[in-house]
Design a protein around this motif. Structure first.
Motif, short mmCIF file in Angstrom:
data_model
loop_
_atom_site.label_atom_id
_atom_site.label_comp_id
_atom_site.label_asym_id
_atom_site.label_seq_id
_atom_site.Cartn_x
_atom_site.Cartn_y
_atom_site.Cartn_z
N PHE A 231 0.82 -1.14 -0.12
CA PHE A 231 -0.08 -0.04 0.10
C PHE A 231 0.99 1.24 0.07
O PHE A 231 2.25 1.21 0.32
N THR A 232 0.32 2.28 -0.48
CA THR A 232 1.03 3.80 -0.38
C THR A 232 0.37 4.57 0.58
O THR A 232 -0.96 4.57 0.81
N LEU A 233 1.20 5.35 1.46
CA LEU A 233 0.69 6.57 2.34
C LEU A 233 1.04 7.80 2.07
O LEU A 233 2.41 8.01 1.74
N GLU A 234 0.19 8.69 1.88
CA GLU A 234 0.52 10.14 1.50
C GLU A 234 0.33 10.86 2.77
O GLU A 234 -0.76 10.86 3.24
N VAL A 252 12.25 16.08 6.84
CA VAL A 252 12.43 14.53 6.76
C VAL A 252 11.50 13.70 7.44
O VAL A 252 11.48 13.89 8.98
N LEU A 253 10.70 12.69 7.11
CA LEU A 253 9.90 12.09 7.70
C LEU A 253 9.99 10.52 7.72
O LEU A 253 10.76 10.11 6.64
N GLN A 254 9.75 9.87 8.67
CA GLN A 254 9.80 8.60 8.85
C GLN A 254 8.57 7.79 9.42
O GLN A 254 7.99 8.38 9.92
N ILE A 255 8.34 6.66 8.71
CA ILE A 255 7.17 5.79 8.88
C ILE A 255 7.65 4.63 10.00
O ILE A 255 8.56 4.19 9.80
N TRP A 256 6.49 4.40 10.76
CA TRP A 256 6.90 3.42 11.87
C TRP A 256 5.58 2.58 11.95
O TRP A 256 4.54 3.14 11.72
N ALA A 257 5.56 1.38 12.25
CA ALA A 257 4.66 0.56 12.20
C ALA A 257 4.57 -0.11 13.75
O ALA A 257 5.49 -0.31 14.26
N GLY A 258 3.21 -0.29 14.26
CA GLY A 258 3.01 -0.87 15.67
C GLY A 258 1.90 -1.75 15.76
O GLY A 258 1.06 -1.57 14.68
N PRO A 389 13.42 -4.46 1.47
CA PRO A 389 14.37 -3.26 2.41
C PRO A 389 13.34 -2.42 3.21
O PRO A 389 12.27 -2.22 3.06
N PRO A 390 13.90 -1.82 4.45
CA PRO A 390 12.77 -1.02 5.24
C PRO A 390 12.45 0.16 4.60
O PRO A 390 13.23 0.42 3.69
N PRO A 391 11.38 0.72 4.88
CA PRO A 391 10.92 1.74 4.18
C PRO A 391 12.10 2.96 4.34
O PRO A 391 12.53 3.39 5.45
N ALA A 392 12.32 3.66 3.30
CA ALA A 392 13.23 4.78 3.42
C ALA A 392 12.47 6.01 3.80
O ALA A 392 11.41 6.22 3.57
N ASN A 393 13.35 6.83 4.63
CA ASN A 393 12.72 8.11 5.22
C ASN A 393 12.56 8.81 3.98
O ASN A 393 13.11 8.88 2.90
N GLN A 394 11.59 9.86 3.79
CA GLN A 394 11.06 10.64 2.95
C GLN A 394 11.16 12.09 3.00
O GLN A 394 11.10 12.64 4.27
N ARG A 395 11.87 12.86 2.10
CA ARG A 395 11.82 14.44 2.36
C ARG A 395 10.21 15.07 1.57
O ARG A 395 10.20 14.65 0.69
N GLY A 399 5.34 20.66 0.67
CA GLY A 399 4.36 20.31 1.60
C GLY A 399 3.97 18.91 1.60
O GLY A 399 2.82 18.85 2.51
N ARG A 400 4.28 17.95 0.90
CA ARG A 400 3.69 16.73 0.69
C ARG A 400 4.79 15.78 0.65
O ARG A 400 6.04 16.06 0.38
N ALA A 401 4.48 14.49 1.12
CA ALA A 401 5.56 13.40 0.99
C ALA A 401 4.76 12.21 0.88
O ALA A 401 3.36 11.90 1.01
N LYS A 402 5.21 11.16 0.20
CA LYS A 402 4.69 9.88 0.05
C LYS A 402 5.48 8.78 0.25
O LYS A 402 6.64 8.39 -0.04
N PHE A 403 4.87 7.71 0.90
CA PHE A 403 5.76 6.26 0.99
C PHE A 403 5.00 5.26 0.19
O PHE A 403 3.87 5.03 0.44
#
Length: 528
Positions: A231-234, A252-258, A389-395, A399-403
């Motif tokens: 899936f993709t997260l915006e 720089v944004l980082q995504i984390w799952a729990g 690979p683990p998700p890379a941090n996004q810049r 004003g927007r970023a996409k994983f």
């Protein structure tokens, strides 16, 4: 008779005289004994080179014209320790000169009747330097300032404060160019931060006006995806008014799952469960959903070029569901019952998924199409290891970023939280009262349950027995509710502050029962 001793007059002159006037070289002591002059005279006036000494130790030595301090000379103030060497006019510092202050400061430049005026170079007592324009002793006009901490400013000044257009190079590598007022960023300007963040827009009192104040995950508070599906997260950055911030770049944004942390009951806990709790050293992360989470592995799916495996990317729909950008094969647009899926250690725990019927979870999606995993066959065959690979941090850009292509990874071996969940399930099963006998239960079986048993036995046989099924259970992404968190990890933080993290609930739905679909398709073929 008393003798009267004549008092000597304190005023006296010793030196050359011409026409009864002091003329040439001579020493003159003034009547109040405060001043004493020694030097050249002409027609009774100080004229030429001389030295005027005050009683406190201060003095002037230099040129005199018709009795006035005029021209080049040296002035020393005993009470402050200041020393000036340069031009004078009518006894005042006037023209070009060098002032060495007793405090340690040093100024070299232009003076006007005792005040710094015009162009000059100032070194303050802290070692900071300023070169530029002065007015009435203050930095005023255009000038360059080098600060002790390494910052450098070039631009406008008004009365010792940065004002107007200016360029600041900060010691950490950050750059600001734009308008200033009262020593702060005020007006239109651009900041290129050392962390890579770029903000271009309006500034107020040193802070971006309308700059980002929060991270917002698009698609709502709940996203749904089938088990094993990418899936993709915006996300977007918004200001206090909820408006987008297109002037923000580079955060720089980082995504984390729990996954929801297991809260142990107040009842006596078996030793096996206590040992599992002790082994979990991770500190739970609080969420806005009313519970805490333990980290769960998240990975980034790398698609191959093989068209048979599919290369369509999944995007987050505005409705809050994960949708497929490519059409779904016929017969796979609906999911089967939650009881038709293969059990994970005796079924998904109720405290994990929070629901008993997965069809109810999908029924609320309306016209949204949900797609099954591209890698289901790889997952079933046990080939899916740590090859993603683990998700890379996004810049952030505008004003927007996409994983892209995110997937929940299979849990690591002996994942403590799942072991705790299974242990709790065993405790619940042990506490259930004895029910009817096996023969009576068999008579009560519904046709649906019989089909479920057939489906599970068929999957188990393809995997080669119970041992492989147990391995699959331990290495599969369990259906249920997970949490995704997007947090800022910009370093150093932009303007000294990081944005608060954003959360979304990720609901993993069980995969569709392919055996039922195959059986239905085969019946269609036979009837033709």
């Amino acid at each position: 008779a008393a003798s009267h001793k004549p008092q000597r007059n304190s005023r006296y002159y010793t030196g050359e005289v011409k026409n009864l006037l002091r003329d040439g070289y001579g020493l003159y002591v003034y009547p109040n004994s405060f001043f004493r002059y020694e030097g050249q005279w002409k027609s009774g006036k100080k004229h030429g080179h001389g030295k005027l000494v005050m009683k406190g130790g201060s003095f002037y030595e230099g040129e005199f014209v018709n009795g006035e301090i005029e021209g080049n000379g040296l002035r020393y103030w005993a009470h402050s320790g200041n020393t000036y060497s340069g031009q004078f006019s009518c006894g005042e510092l006037h023209g070009y000169g060098v002032m060495q202050y007793g405090s340690g400061e040093r100024f070299e430049g232009e003076f006007s009747y005792g005040l710094r005026e015009g162009h000059g170079f100032l070194v303050d007592k802290e070692g900071q330097t300023y070169e530029g324009s002065f007015h009435k002793n203050k930095k005023h006009g255009e000038g360059q300032m080098k600060y002790r901490n390494g910052d450098q400013y070039e631009g406008g000044w008004i009365l010792d404060q940065r004002q107007g257009h200016g360029l600041m190079h900060f010691e950490d590598g950050s750059i600001y160019e734009g308008q200033w007022r009262n020593n702060l960023f005020n007006g239109q300007g651009t900041m290129i931060h050392s962390s890579g963040v770029v903000f271009e827009g309006l500034w107020t009192n040193g802070q971006p006006a309308g700059g980002a104040s929060k991270i917002v995950i698009e698609g709502g508070d709940v996203l749904e995806v089938f088990q094993g599906s990418p899936f993709t997260l915006e996300v977007q950055l918004q200001n206090e008014s909820g408006e987008e911030t297109p002037g923000e770049n580079g955060r720089v944004l980082q995504i984390w799952a729990g996954i929801r942390n297991v809260v142990t009951p107040d009842t006596p806990t078996p030793a096996a469960l206590l040992k599992l709790i002790e082994d979990m050293e991770e500190k739970p992360v609080p969420t806005p959903f009313g519970f805490e989470c333990i980290s769960y592995p998240l990975m980034e799916r790398a698609f191959e070029s093989d068209d048979s495996r599919g290369s369509a990317l999944l995007a987050v729909a505005k409705s809050g569901f994960v949708r497929a950008d490519s059409p779904i094969p016929e017969g796979e647009s609906e999911s089967g019952s939650g009881s038709d899926t293969m059990g994970l250690g005796g079924g998904t725990p109720s405290y994990l998924d929070g629901k008993t019927d997965s069809s109810d979870q999908i029924g609320c999606s309306g016209t949204t199409v949900v797609m099954e995993s591209f890698s289901e066959q790889r997952r079933l065959s046990g080939l899916e290891e740590d090859w993603f690979p683990p998700p890379a941090n996004q810049r952030v850009e505008a004003g927007r970023a996409k994983f892209l292509n995110l997937m929940l990874a299979p849990p690591p071996p002996n994942y403590q939280l799942f072991l705790m969940m299974d242990e709790l399930e065993k405790q619940k099963a042990a506490k259930k009262p004895a029910g009817k006998g096996p023969s009576e239960k068999a008579e009560k079986l519904t046709s649906s349950q019989e089909k479920n048993a057939d489906s599970r036995s068929g999957v188990a046989s393809r995997l080669g027995g119970n041992s492989k099924k147990d391995t699959l259970d331990n290495r599969s992404v369990r259906p249920g509710d997970y949490v995704l968190m997007v947090k800022e990890v910009t370093s150093p933080p932009f303007m000294g502050q990081s944005l608060s993290p954003a959360f979304v609930l990720l609901r993993v739905l069980p995969p569709k029962n392919k055996s039922k679909t195959t059986r239905r398709d085969s019946l269609k073929v036979k009837t033709k």
